[in-house]
Motif scaffolding. Structure first.
Motif, PDB file in Angstrom:
ATOM      1  N   UNK A   8       0.832  -1.205   0.000  1.00 46.66           N
ATOM      2  CA  UNK A   8       0.000   0.000   0.000  1.00 46.66           C
ATOM      3  C   UNK A   8       0.867   1.255   0.000  1.00 46.66           C
ATOM      4  N   UNK A   9       1.903   1.240   0.836  1.00 47.80           N
ATOM      5  CA  UNK A   9       2.795   2.393   0.920  1.00 47.80           C
ATOM      6  C   UNK A   9       3.528   2.611  -0.402  1.00 47.80           C
ATOM      7  N   UNK A  10       3.966   1.520  -1.027  1.00 48.05           N
ATOM      8  CA  UNK A  10       4.654   1.631  -2.313  1.00 48.05           C
ATOM      9  C   UNK A  10       3.742   2.239  -3.376  1.00 48.05           C
ATOM     10  N   UNK A  11       2.502   1.776  -3.426  1.00 48.63           N
ATOM     11  CA  UNK A  11       1.563   2.302  -4.429  1.00 48.63           C
ATOM     12  C   UNK A  11       1.299   3.790  -4.213  1.00 48.63           C
ATOM     13  N   UNK A  12       1.125   4.177  -2.955  1.00 55.14           N
ATOM     14  CA  UNK A  12       0.838   5.581  -2.668  1.00 55.14           C
ATOM     15  C   UNK A  12       2.015   6.483  -3.043  1.00 55.14           C
ATOM     16  N   UNK A  13       3.213   6.007  -2.774  1.00 55.19           N
ATOM     17  CA  UNK A  13       4.395   6.825  -3.078  1.00 55.19           C
ATOM     18  C   UNK A  13       4.615   6.931  -4.584  1.00 55.19           C
ATOM     19  N   UNK A  14       4.639   5.783  -5.258  1.00 54.95           N
ATOM     20  CA  UNK A  14       4.981   5.758  -6.678  1.00 54.95           C
ATOM     21  C   UNK A  14       3.918   6.407  -7.550  1.00 54.95           C
ATOM     22  N   UNK A  15       2.678   6.466  -7.089  1.00 57.82           N
ATOM     23  CA  UNK A  15       1.602   7.052  -7.894  1.00 57.82           C
ATOM     24  C   UNK A  15       1.377   8.528  -7.614  1.00 57.82           C
ATOM     25  N   UNK A  17       2.052  12.610  -7.416  1.00 53.64           N
ATOM     26  CA  UNK A  17       2.715  13.668  -8.199  1.00 53.64           C
ATOM     27  C   UNK A  17       3.973  14.153  -7.492  1.00 53.64           C
ATOM     28  N   UNK A  18       3.909  14.182  -6.176  1.00 60.46           N
ATOM     29  CA  UNK A  18       5.072  14.609  -5.385  1.00 60.46           C
ATOM     30  C   UNK A  18       6.280  13.736  -5.673  1.00 60.46           C
ATOM     31  N   UNK A  19       6.059  12.437  -5.784  1.00 61.26           N
ATOM     32  CA  UNK A  19       7.168  11.525  -6.086  1.00 61.26           C
ATOM     33  C   UNK A  19       7.727  11.796  -7.486  1.00 61.26           C
ATOM     34  N   UNK A  22       9.820  15.170  -7.337  1.00 62.60           N
ATOM     35  CA  UNK A  22      11.051  15.094  -6.541  1.00 62.60           C
ATOM     36  C   UNK A  22      12.011  14.047  -7.089  1.00 62.60           C
ATOM     37  N   UNK A  23      11.483  12.925  -7.556  1.00 64.78           N
ATOM     38  CA  UNK A  23      12.360  11.909  -8.121  1.00 64.78           C
ATOM     39  C   UNK A  23      13.026  12.420  -9.397  1.00 64.78           C
ATOM     40  N   UNK A  24      12.258  13.133 -10.222  1.00 66.14           N
ATOM     41  CA  UNK A  24      12.850  13.696 -11.434  1.00 66.14           C
ATOM     42  C   UNK A  24      13.950  14.689 -11.118  1.00 66.14           C
ATOM     43  N   UNK A  25      13.733  15.520 -10.101  1.00 63.70           N
ATOM     44  CA  UNK A  25      14.744  16.501  -9.716  1.00 63.70           C
ATOM     45  C   UNK A  25      15.988  15.820  -9.163  1.00 63.70           C
ATOM     46  N   UNK A 137      12.535  13.754   4.348  1.00 65.82           N
ATOM     47  CA  UNK A 137      11.623  14.523   5.198  1.00 65.82           C
ATOM     48  C   UNK A 137      10.329  14.827   4.463  1.00 65.82           C
ATOM     49  N   UNK A 138      10.437  15.199   3.203  1.00 65.62           N
ATOM     50  CA  UNK A 138       9.259  15.578   2.427  1.00 65.62           C
ATOM     51  C   UNK A 138       8.249  14.440   2.314  1.00 65.62           C
ATOM     52  N   UNK A 139       8.741  13.200   2.257  1.00 64.81           N
ATOM     53  CA  UNK A 139       7.836  12.073   2.062  1.00 64.81           C
ATOM     54  C   UNK A 139       7.385  11.418   3.362  1.00 64.81           C
ATOM     55  N   UNK A 140       8.061  11.688   4.462  1.00 62.86           N
ATOM     56  CA  UNK A 140       7.712  10.968   5.697  1.00 62.86           C
ATOM     57  C   UNK A 140       7.248  11.868   6.829  1.00 62.86           C
TER      58      UNK A 140
END
Length: 470
Positions: A8-15, A17-19, A22-25, A137-140
């Protein structure tokens, strides 16, 4: 149950917009650090080879080895240092070799290009230390209290979900969801090094892998402290503010305060004080030598053609004796200063290890061999080379270079002498200490990072067991 929460946590993170943003940056910055590091290495390697050629070219017109007075050696660039620069750009890269006397490195990269001293280079250490910690910090920051604010936490615990399973799945899902995707830009960065022909040895690849591993431990520490703060507060805005304060103290305040406190607690003689003492001692030695010169008498019956040789021999002996005394005196001064510096450094580093950011910096620079010991290692190897250089010149001229005044008698056929061959000089090759020499320090720092992860997670676990999920 843990697996369901993790997924569940993986799906929420990977889906989210914030990810994506930030991942692209982060990916762009990581790739940029690899490319910039590779280009800096190429430029530094070209400058290094050009400096060596110019050093030898300046001696090609000399016809006597006694004319070789200012031989220079250079600190070679290393691929891993371009990714984790440490202090490699701060210390001098050039050392003048005179055959005797103290050695001082000069021509640092930041001395030549002061603008880089202000803004520093964009290397992998900076990306991990600054960007990834903020990424965590941004994600947790709202991992627990954010769920409560959205009402999903009450729904989850309406079912028979153990709190321990929830918090374990939360930390594992967050770490895997953020850490595994970062492998993509890191692997592409390694490919950039290969495509650009950067000569990475097997030792360099091992060092790079250890830097990344220590970076993940550092990333995990900030992820755990974010989860801890989120489970200890009721509002996500409060946890975000607290984590920003923690980040500022960890990255900015604690390391600088540790250096300041250590500097106040342990006084180290300045370079100017050492130079002043050396100057006074050198003046007294010159007074003794001038008196010895005034008392010198060539033995009676010495043939005229040997008088200059006798005087040259006397001057050589005086010079060697003076240099020996000077070297012993300088060695005592430097040893005293080095000992106090080591005490100051141990105190500063010990205090700074309260910060995960400082611990990661120590670990990464120890792995890359770009820590504070690099200057001492370079100076020690240059000092050993100077002894070999002095013996070589003495074998050619009969006089130790730097020992004193040299008198030459010119003749009509002086111009017919063949130039010396600079390639006969012993070659200076800086050898970085093997990785095994730093394993103890590296293991301690990585162990401290792992301890941070465990302590903060234990705090998060304990807080969440008592958390009001309603």
């Amino acid at each position: 149950m843990i697996q369901l929460i993790l997924l569940k946590e993986l799906r929420e993170i990977l889906s989210s917009t914030k990810f994506a943003v930030t991942f692209g940056m982060c990916s762009l910055l990581i790739l940029l650090s690899f490319y910039v590091g590779a280009r800096n290495f190429e430029i530094s390697a070209e400058q290094y080879e050009a400096s060596k050629r110019e050093n030898l070219r300046s001696m090609e017109t000399m016809t006597d080895w006694s004319e070789v007075r200012n031989h220079r050696v250079f600190l070679p660039p290393r691929p891993i240092a371009s990714l984790v620069s440490g202090v490699s750009n701060d210390i001098g890269r050039t050392a003048d070799i005179r055959g005797s006397g103290d050695i001082a490195a000069q021509d640092s990269r930041y001395g030549e290009d002061p603008i880089f001293a202000v803004f520093r280079f964009l290397d992998l250490e900076f990306i991990i230390q600054i960007v990834l910690s903020l990424f965590a910090i941004l994600f947790a920051y709202d991992a627990v209290n954010g769920e409560k604010e959205r009402g999903t936490l009450r729904l989850i615990f309406a079912n028979a979900v153990p709190r321990s399973s929830y918090i374990l799945g939360k930390i594992a899902g967050s770490f895997l969801g953020l850490a595994i995707p970062l492998q993509i830009p890191l692997l592409i960065g390694c490919l950039i090094l290969l495509v650009m022909g950067i000569p990475m040895t097997s030792d360099d690849w091992v060092r790079l892998a250890l830097v990344v591993l220590s970076g993940y431990l550092y990333f995990g520490a900030f992820l755990a402290v974010s989860l801890f703060v989120s489970s200890a507060t009721q509002k996500s805005s409060s946890s975000f503010l607290m984590l920003l304060v923690i980040w500022i103290f960890s990255v900015m305040i604690i390391p600088r305060s540790a250096v300041l406190l250590a500097g106040r607690a342990v006084e180290v003689p300045s370079v100017d004080e050492i130079a002043s003492k050396r100057s006074r001692f050198s003046a007294s030695l010159w007074n003794e030598q001038r008196k010895a010169m005034a008392d010198f008498r060539i033995p009676e019956g010495t043939p005229p053609d040997r008088m200059m040789q006798e005087f040259q021999k006397f001057m050589g002996q005086q010079g060697e004796e003076r240099e020996k005394k000077m070297a012993e005196f300088t060695s005592r001064l430097n040893e005293e200063r080095t000992n106090r510096q080591q005490v100051q450094e141990r105190l500063a580093f010990g205090l700074a290890r309260c910060s995960p950011s400082a611990v990661f910096s120590f670990a990464s620079t120890s792995i890359a061999e770009t820590g504070t010991h690099l200057k001492d290692e370079y100076k020690a190897q240059a000092q050993r080379y100077q002894q070999a250089f002095g013996e070589f010149i003495k074998g050619k001229t009969g006089v130790m270079p730097g020992g004193g005044m040299v008198f030459r008698v010119t003749t009509d056929n002086e111009a017919e002498k063949k130039p010396i061959n600079p390639n006969e000089l012993p070659v200076f090759e800086f050898q970085a200490p093997p990785l095994s020499a730093s394993l103890g320090t590296i293991a301690i720092d990585m162990g401290i990072l792992a301890l941070f992860c465990l302590v903060f997670f234990a705090g998060a676990f304990w807080s969440f067991l008592r958390y009001d999920v309603r």
